[in-house]
Write a protein that holds these residues in place. Structure first.
Motif: not given
Length: 544
Positions: A95-96, A98, A110, A113-114, A116-119
């Motif tokens: 994640i960090a 990307k 997690q 977080k994913l 929010e980061m649009d991943m």
């Protein structure tokens, strides 16, 4: 064949994997096409799916090849990690940086977080189109609450697991043959556990004339929390009314983090005393694998879930045919009750990297695995042959699943036990059993007729007739958590707070800190972000 940590959740359903059929290769007449259903149709062109692997296991195995044959999806490892902690670190690193695999299993924090980061991808349309009826039925059995918890603004960002409520409980597993040999009574209380540990250390229960047995094995972090596993001390804390690593309401209705409850001191004090006496393995914090004392047959006493016969006990008959394990719902508390925490039935999520062009391939693999797990793959002959081949090495189908993501009905284990018992007692016809229950029934019947002649029959009979039986027949005081999500400030504080908790608990048990250090830990925890998080949890739960 080397057993690995992840089997602890894998083997908990291995009774569910044995026979089946499969859909799809038009060149192979032995494979049934799944009635043209999109859920089981093959990808038109070969597809590669990179996954994060929770163990250093080769994907060149017959189960993965079978799944590829059905789906035209070739699963390859993006990275590998041994054990839960290592896997979690790899997910955080992915994640960090990307740099995500095409698919992986993540926890709630997690997942958020994913998102929010649009991943990761919205899987709503893919799920509706490609998820099998079985998968949808499992989610629907809980009113789709698991799917709703994985969604934001109508977008489905992860497919949650659906686990058994029975996985919440930790039982005491005891070598009954040692207990009988030493003329020890059936355990009920903490005092009984202490006396059994002393006897197993000092009275040569294995009869080899050597001083080579230990009392209880231990888990480095002391407790597991939501889903207790092998060698954790969760049940001891529960007996004192403490529920570490869970957000609960105390007796006054106050919401707090279970690891700062004052009742923890009594449990820690007892464990520290046991460690000082040598009743707990003095190497438990150093063992590479928590289950080492069990696997090496140095102990006849450990806390673990109902599925322990599948792992780590496994093929114990071949190593020590005299071993006779039994599970007990202990320790009881001062009122004579077995107290247990009830965990959420979902605790992990299958996500797909944003930009991966074939998200339907991930759902197809999950469909096939779930169908295999639930004994509903139509190609019974082919899968039976596959399973028999693996069982010769003590391996179950699910051990080799490329995506280990359990989906089942929450009360499936208890219901299976009760249905099988009704047949064994002549109250129901064997023909009334569903496929999974029938397999359990047949294993028990064959084990009774030919004891210890089949690994699968032995461990299945043991898991159900002692492990699940203890859960079904024991009145329990069930304490449910109130919060399993992530608050806004948790990402800033939780890593350090968790380290503080684990270090403090371990040091108190090992005698490196006095029990009174627990009070200092609580103050530090609250002052280091824990107080802020507690306020957020209260607001999320109560709106106040």
């Amino acid at each position: 064949m080397k057993r690995r940590w992840f089997i602890l959740i894998c083997l908990l359903t291995l009774f569910i994997n044995a026979c089946t059929n499969h859909a799809g290769n038009p060149q192979d007449s032995s494979i049934d096409a799944a009635a043209g259903e999109l859920a089981f149709s093959r990808m038109v062109e070969p597809v590669t799916l990179r996954v994060g692997m929770p163990i250093p296991a080769t994907l060149n195995n017959p189960v993965v090849r079978y799944i590829e044959e059905l789906s035209n999806v070739k699963v390859v490892p993006s990275w590998e990690a041994e054990g839960a902690d290592s896997y979690n670190q790899m997910v955080e690193l992915a994640i960090a940086s990307k740099d995500l695999p095409d698919a992986m299993i993540v926890n709630r924090s997690q997942l958020r977080k994913l998102m929010e980061m649009d991943m990761i991808q919205d899987l709503d349309a893919v799920y509706e189109t490609y998820a099998s009826k079985l998968v949808k039925d499992i989610y629907a059995s809980a009113n789709n609450t698991a799917l709703q918890a994985s969604s934001i603004d109508g977008k489905l960002y992860g497919l949650p697991n659906a686990t058994f409520e029975s996985d919440s409980h930790s039982l005491l597993w005891v070598r009954q043959d040692w207990l009988d040999k030493l003329h020890l009574p059936t355990p009920r209380t903490l005092t009984d556990v202490e006396q059994i540990a002393q006897a197993f250390i000092n009275m040569d229960p294995d009869g080899d004339g050597k001083d080579n047995t230990i009392g209880l094995c231990g888990y480095r972090n002391i407790v597991y929390g939501k889903h207790p596993a092998v060698c954790g001390f969760d049940s001891i804390f529960h007996a004192f009314g403490a529920f570490p690593k869970n957000w609960i309401k105390d007796s006054t209705g106050r919401i707090l983090y279970g690891s700062i409850m004052p009742e923890n001191k009594k449990a820690l004090s007892m464990l520290a005393d046991w460690y000082r006496q040598g009743l707990i393995d003095n190497r438990f914090a150093l063992n590479k694998n928590t289950h080492e004392p069990i696997e090496s047959h140095k102990t006849g006493l450990f806390f673990g879930p109902w599925w322990a016969p599948y792992w780590p006990l496994g093929d114990f008959n071949s190593i020590d045919p005299s071993a006779d394990w039994k599970a007990y719902p202990v320790p009881l508390n001062e009122d004579g009750n077995f107290v247990t925490h009830i965990a959420p039935v979902m605790n992990s999520y299958l996500v797909v990297r944003k930009g991966y062009p074939h998200p339907e391939a991930v759902v197809k693999v999950l469909n096939i695995e779930t169908r295999l797990n639930r004994k509903q793959d139509p190609n019974k002959e082919k899968v039976k042959k596959l399973e028999d081949e693996l069982l010769r090495d003590g391996i179950q189908l699910r051990n080799y699943f490329p995506i280990d993501h359990l989906l089942d009905f929450t009360d499936a284990i208890e219901k299976r036990y009760m249905d099988v018992e009704s047949v064994l007692q002549g109250k129901k016809d064997p023909a009334s059993l569903d496929v999974e229950s029938k397999l359990v029934y047949e294993s028990i019947v064959q084990e009774r007729a030919h004891p210890k002649s089949s690994v699968y029959n032995s461990i299945t009979a043991l898991a159900f007739q002692t492990g699940v039986k203890a859960l079904v027949t024991t009145p329990m005081v069930k304490v449910r958590g109130v919060f399993y999500d992530t608050t806004d400030s948790m990402p800033n504080y939780w890593g350090e707070l968790e380290k503080l908790e684990n270090d403090t608990f371990l040091k108190i048990v090992m005698g490196e800190l006095p029990v009174e250090a627990f009070d200092d830990y609580v103050k530090t925890w609250l002052d280091s972000g824990g107080g802020t998080i507690t306020d957020e949890v209260k607001y999320d739960v109560t709106g106040k």
